[in-house]
Design an enzyme around this catalytic site. Sequence first.
Site, PDB file in Angstrom:
ATOM      1  N   ASN C  33     -92.084  56.242  66.350  1.00 58.32           N
ATOM      2  CA  ASN C  33     -91.152  55.323  66.695  1.00 58.32           C
ATOM      3  C   ASN C  33     -91.356  54.691  68.078  1.00 58.32           C
ATOM      4  O   ASN C  33     -92.127  55.097  68.674  1.00 58.32           O
ATOM      5  CB  ASN C  33     -89.660  56.103  66.414  1.00 58.32           C
ATOM      6  N   ASP C 222     -89.478  60.117  54.083  1.00 54.79           N
ATOM      7  CA  ASP C 222     -88.897  60.233  55.575  1.00 54.79           C
ATOM      8  C   ASP C 222     -88.529  58.849  56.262  1.00 54.79           C
ATOM      9  O   ASP C 222     -87.752  58.564  57.018  1.00 54.79           O
ATOM     10  CB  ASP C 222     -90.216  60.747  56.555  1.00 54.79           C
TER      11      ASP C 222
END
Lengths: 347, 347, 347
Positions: C33, C222
């Site tokens: 991320n 996910d």
Amino acid sequence: MLQLFGKVKELRLWLQRFQSVIPERIMRPDDANIVGNVHGGTILKMIEEAGGIISTRHCNTQSGDRCVAALARVERTDFLHPMLIGEVAHVSAELTYTSRHSVEVQVNVMAENILTGSKKVTNKATLWYVPFSLQNVDKIIEVPQIEYASPEQEEEGKKRYEAQKMERLETKERNGEAIIPVISPEEYTVGFSQSSLIHLVGPSDCTLHGFVHGGVTMKLMDEVAGIVAARHCKTNIVTASVDAINFHRKIKKGCVVTVSGRMTFTSNKSMEIEVFVDADPLVETAKGKYRAVSAFFTYISLDKDGKPLPVPTLKLETQEEKKRFEEGKVRYLQTKAKRQAEQERQQ
Amino acid sequence: MLQLFGKVKELRLWLQRFQSVIPERIMRPDDANIVGNVHGGTILKMIEEAGGIISTRHCNTQSGDRCVAALARVERTDFLHPMLIGEVAHVSAELTYTSRHSVEVQVNVMAENILTGSKKVTNKATLWYVPFSLQNVDKIIEVPQIEYASPEQEEEGKKRYEAQKMERLETKERNGEAIIPVISPEEYTVGFSQSSLIHLVGPSDCTLHGFVHGGVTMKLMDEVAGIVAARHCKTNIVTASVDAINFHRKIKKGCVVTVSGRMTFTSNKSMEIEVFVDADPLVETAKGKYRAVSAFFTYISLDKDGKPLPVPTLKLETQEEKKRFEEGKVRYLQTKAKRQAEQERQQ
Amino acid sequence: MLQLFGKVKELRLWLQRFQSVIPERIMRPDDANIVGNVHGGTILKMIEEAGGIISTRHCNTQSGDRCVAALARVERTDFLHPMLIGEVAHVSAELTYTSRHSVEVQVNVMAENILTGSKKVTNKATLWYVPFSLQNVDKIIEVPQIEYASPEQEEEGKKRYEAQKMERLETKERNGEAIIPVISPEEYTVGFSQSSLIHLVGPSDCTLHGFVHGGVTMKLMDEVAGIVAARHCKTNIVTASVDAINFHRKIKKGCVVTVSGRMTFTSNKSMEIEVFVDADPLVETAKGKYRAVSAFFTYISLDKDGKPLPVPTLKLETQEEKKRFEEGKVRYLQTKAKRQAEQERQQ
């Protein structure tokens, strides 16, 4: 008149070259390490793709079986300048020699900064391809011969062809060794930095006929070599050169590939890492695991401004390691001498 | 003398074109659907990458701020022939017009079968880019002007520039709508095939400055449009054309992008799908979700031999759907008339 | 003598384990991320690849049909430490139990910072695989039995086998629900953060036989769960754990997969998200959409220094939501109690 004929021939050869492969690609964050240097493996993969296109195209310019050119060997390759994220990579390929069953391709890579307009050559590589028939995967087809600008050019090509053929035979014999893991190794030893990865060969790793692209294999090899180098010196590292890589056997879709690397030699500012590629055709019990490729990668360690750093000396523990270190030293000194000779010749 | 000068100018312009981008890439299984046709989205992505490189390069040929060219608009694009796995894609780009703050690029795509040597043009696209300063992301810099072969050429470029400017303003106003989900819809209705996907923008989707590449957005749009088309007719489908795409606002790294598609019109052998792209900058609470892009994609349904199949007629349930169907019909008939006019002109 | 025999057996078993899979991979920007934490989905994908390789290899060590091991279930998995970009992931796998038709694999993941040399365990996962014949995709073949170090070890494995079998049956029954979209929802409600994505299954998502890798599915799950969590709390979030995932039915190449997620429970510092995977085999009109997988993901919200932040409480609007919240609370308290018991045992 003869002069004019020469010119026309030159022009034709120039055009032949011109039609060769010219891919361009912007380097993305994923192609690079954390400080922005593009991985040597990404560059090797682009080089191989360009070589594969020009060879396959050439070998299909005749009637008879359609074929795909498979990578058989890459000559020693130097990484002259680092390539950075955001630069545009230009790859050009040229056919330089054809034997009866193989093709020699010269590939050049240039990095262009499109913001400043600056361009620099980062790599020059020589690759050998062998064309396999699409009708029968085990049949090697005959290569259409290229024309040479002069008899000397052809003669030189033939010498390169003979030399690489010899070398391929030699490396094939050396290929029995395996890398054995060491439990709780001491820092700076061979066991401390040695690494391996496995990769399940998927469809997008493969050619139309279900064999792994040579470029994919080289990218994995560079990845392992890079981890070995980083573990040893714990700094930012970059690929400086790759010794000749021989592709002994093809790797098929569905195989599990194990790529292992161990350090063999350190000079003051460089590390040599030996990398093995073993293929395991999981489902086919008949055939066992086999050694598909092996090569030596040389890495250097860089500080934050991109300047080379000293490298910790490799600690040798066994007779085998000492022997490999000495062999690495020979390769290192040979390369150094060759480079000096070239520099002198250019002055 | 004047004639010679004209030739030199022509040569310079030819060279200028020649300096444009010529990437080459083998199409892999991942680029294609299950019968081997390369996704329209993959081709759009390559087109945009080529356009972005040539525009960025051109806008940095002057002193002052360094800049990156961002995609503002793609003109209507036809997919003239399908491209297949294993073929080599050649993409060439040429600067065709510059306004004060924008660049027009013409990109051509050719598919080469390296086994047979056959080549065919698959796409011709016109893209508009706007250069943003790297020092200040919100500042648009001035574009260095290109020279034209003739005043007429410049005049035509100016007309194209004005026309697209007008159209961009119009689409901006239409952009309030949203796709509302339908619970247990009937087959062949709009609600039955409508689809949307979400995508978290990652580093490799972005330019150096953290904005999504226009090509990445177009690939996602084609993916959704393709799923809508496949859900409607349950056969193998391919992109036939894309109407003008306007990029109203940039999309930043870290955004969640929602791409939604709904069928608006069906003819006997084609489906029109409207696609919206909404960006949601999750972490920045100040700004809300916004409409970034919208466009119409046209798909056709193919049988096993690649021949067009009849398409089930769209069932219309609301006044809104009927209105959109009629608008789609107008676009369909206009395109058909235009294509016929072109064919007659070429004869 | 008996003791020696025991030692030899131990050694053989140790070697058997040792021959298990040891991949290594550097974590890239795309794996993470925007603050550099590697996505839980990327780790789950690596775990599954390792498990699939060791199971497939084991089930092919006998004569008879060649086979591929397909993921049937993943036991509850905790993400003990975040993994960061630039770290090297080590994944090791070991066969721990075999029933007649299934294989239990224990996979451990370690993150190594190759610059500092520090290593930490990030995940321990238990996976169950079932071997399908390559000759007949619907036939499950018999698994060669492994040897155990002691009868107790075998007994414990059998208990785990029976327990998971029971649980799989239970979840199969719960699987009728769907996520219904909400128009203009209020902040912090279930409808506000619920999300879904569609994905067209491509060749590189699949095994040799055209079925989606379990790891690919888990990565998509996910991704959706992460977007739900980020929409709810608008901060940087990471996967903390995944409850048991059951793979009820295989997903074929060419399917459109819809992955939907909704928040079911919030504690002070964690969010539980339920994720469904539905597969739609577009072209095969006979079969309709079916529920292929479902699971619960737990996420936590982190500040800039990686410390857990308080999470806004989920606003409940319907009886169904209240019921699911209570069920989530039970799971949360059970896990908490289990973890405390383990900590006490280790002291």
